[in-house]
Write a protein that holds these residues in place. Structure first.
Motif, mmCIF file in Angstrom:
data_model
loop_
_atom_site.group_PDB
_atom_site.id
_atom_site.type_symbol
_atom_site.label_atom_id
_atom_site.label_comp_id
_atom_site.label_asym_id
_atom_site.label_seq_id
_atom_site.Cartn_x
_atom_site.Cartn_y
_atom_site.Cartn_z
ATOM 1 N N TYR A 154 37.724 20.581 75.289
ATOM 2 C CA TYR A 154 38.328 20.316 76.612
ATOM 3 C C TYR A 154 38.114 18.851 76.997
ATOM 4 C CZ TYR A 154 38.425 25.291 76.257
ATOM 5 O OH TYR A 154 38.658 26.553 75.768
ATOM 6 N N ARG A 176 43.763 13.305 68.833
ATOM 7 C CA ARG A 176 45.013 13.986 69.178
ATOM 8 C C ARG A 176 44.924 15.394 68.613
ATOM 9 N NH1 ARG A 176 49.196 14.513 65.610
ATOM 10 N NH2 ARG A 176 48.522 12.928 64.121
ATOM 11 N N GLU A 177 45.206 16.387 69.449
ATOM 12 C CA GLU A 177 45.167 17.765 68.960
ATOM 13 C C GLU A 177 46.390 18.013 68.084
ATOM 14 O OE1 GLU A 177 44.440 20.684 71.964
ATOM 15 O OE2 GLU A 177 44.121 22.248 70.456
ATOM 16 N N PRO A 209 41.066 11.459 75.441
ATOM 17 C CA PRO A 209 41.162 11.329 73.976
ATOM 18 C C PRO A 209 40.453 10.116 73.381
ATOM 19 C CG PRO A 209 43.328 11.020 75.018
ATOM 20 C CD PRO A 209 42.383 11.376 76.114
ATOM 21 N N PHE A 216 41.708 18.555 65.612
ATOM 22 C CA PHE A 216 42.137 17.251 66.138
ATOM 23 C C PHE A 216 42.154 16.256 64.995
ATOM 24 C CE2 PHE A 216 41.727 17.610 70.835
ATOM 25 C CZ PHE A 216 41.131 18.857 70.922
ATOM 26 N N ARG A 230 40.718 16.889 75.031
ATOM 27 C CA ARG A 230 42.068 17.072 75.578
ATOM 28 C C ARG A 230 42.257 16.206 76.821
ATOM 29 N NH1 ARG A 230 42.302 23.650 74.976
ATOM 30 N NH2 ARG A 230 42.896 23.691 72.767
#
Ligand code: F42
Length: 145
Positions: A81, A103-104, A87, A139, A84
């Motif tokens: 979290y 970056r997810e 970053p 990620f 997200r």
């Protein structure tokens, strides 16, 4: 300056301390597996505090793959979290410290490719995914310029 708040888990806290105090010479592997670990410094999405999370070292060229497995636990680790929301991270890989952006990975083909790399680097990830009904978040951290 935000404050560094260490992990509530003693073994994780100890690993971060040893890794950093030695300048990346000690504490760089996961317990007795001998497999390499990186340190991800990130920002708490609620507290704004500095958090440091050791993760397995999974490389894809200049990038790192970050796997939110926590041993196949039913819930995501909270660092997911944080990444997200914020970053911008810093990654220490042994003696090298680099600013990176996480970056997810949402694209299925990209995730499948990176997941294979992750399992090759650390085979238990496959068991962790089989153990939990959640989809383990992946990620990719890319150098920030
Ligand atoms: N975990 C993995 O998921 N994958 C790995 O590959 C991995 C490898 C690894 C290797 C060595 C090692 O020592 C540990 C390793 N771990 C690995 C464990 C990893 O370091 C983390 O401990 C684990 O993933 C759990 O992450 P977590 O972020 O859930 O940590 C908890 C225990 C934690 O620190 N909780 C804090 C607390 O105070 O309870 C909260 C920290 C936080 O970020 N809070 C946010 C804030 O704003 O500050 C709020 C978060 C929110 O949204 O609620």
């Amino acid at each position: 300056m935000p404050e560094y708040v260490p992990s509530p888990r003693q073994w994780v806290r100890d690993q971060v301390e040893l890794y950093e105090k030695s300048g990346g010479k000690d504490g760089t592997t996961l317990r007795d597996t001998g497999l390499p670990v990186i340190l991800v410094t990130h920002t708490g999405n609620k507290t704004g505090a500095i958090r440091k999370t050791p993760l397995m070292r999974v490389k894809d060229g200049a990038n790192y793959v970050l796997v939110g497995s926590v041993g196949g636990a039913p819930s995501n680790p909270v660092w997911v979290y944080n990444l997200r929301a914020n970053p911008a991270v810093e990654i220490r890989d042994h003696t090298v410290v680099q600013p990176m952006r996480a970056r997810e990975v949402k694209d299925e083909a990209e995730r499948a490719r990176l997941w294979k790399l992750a399992v090759a680097a650390y085979p238990p990830y496959a068991e962790y995914q089989a153990k939990t009904t959640r989809r383990i978040p992946v990620f990719v951290a890319e150098p920030r310029r």
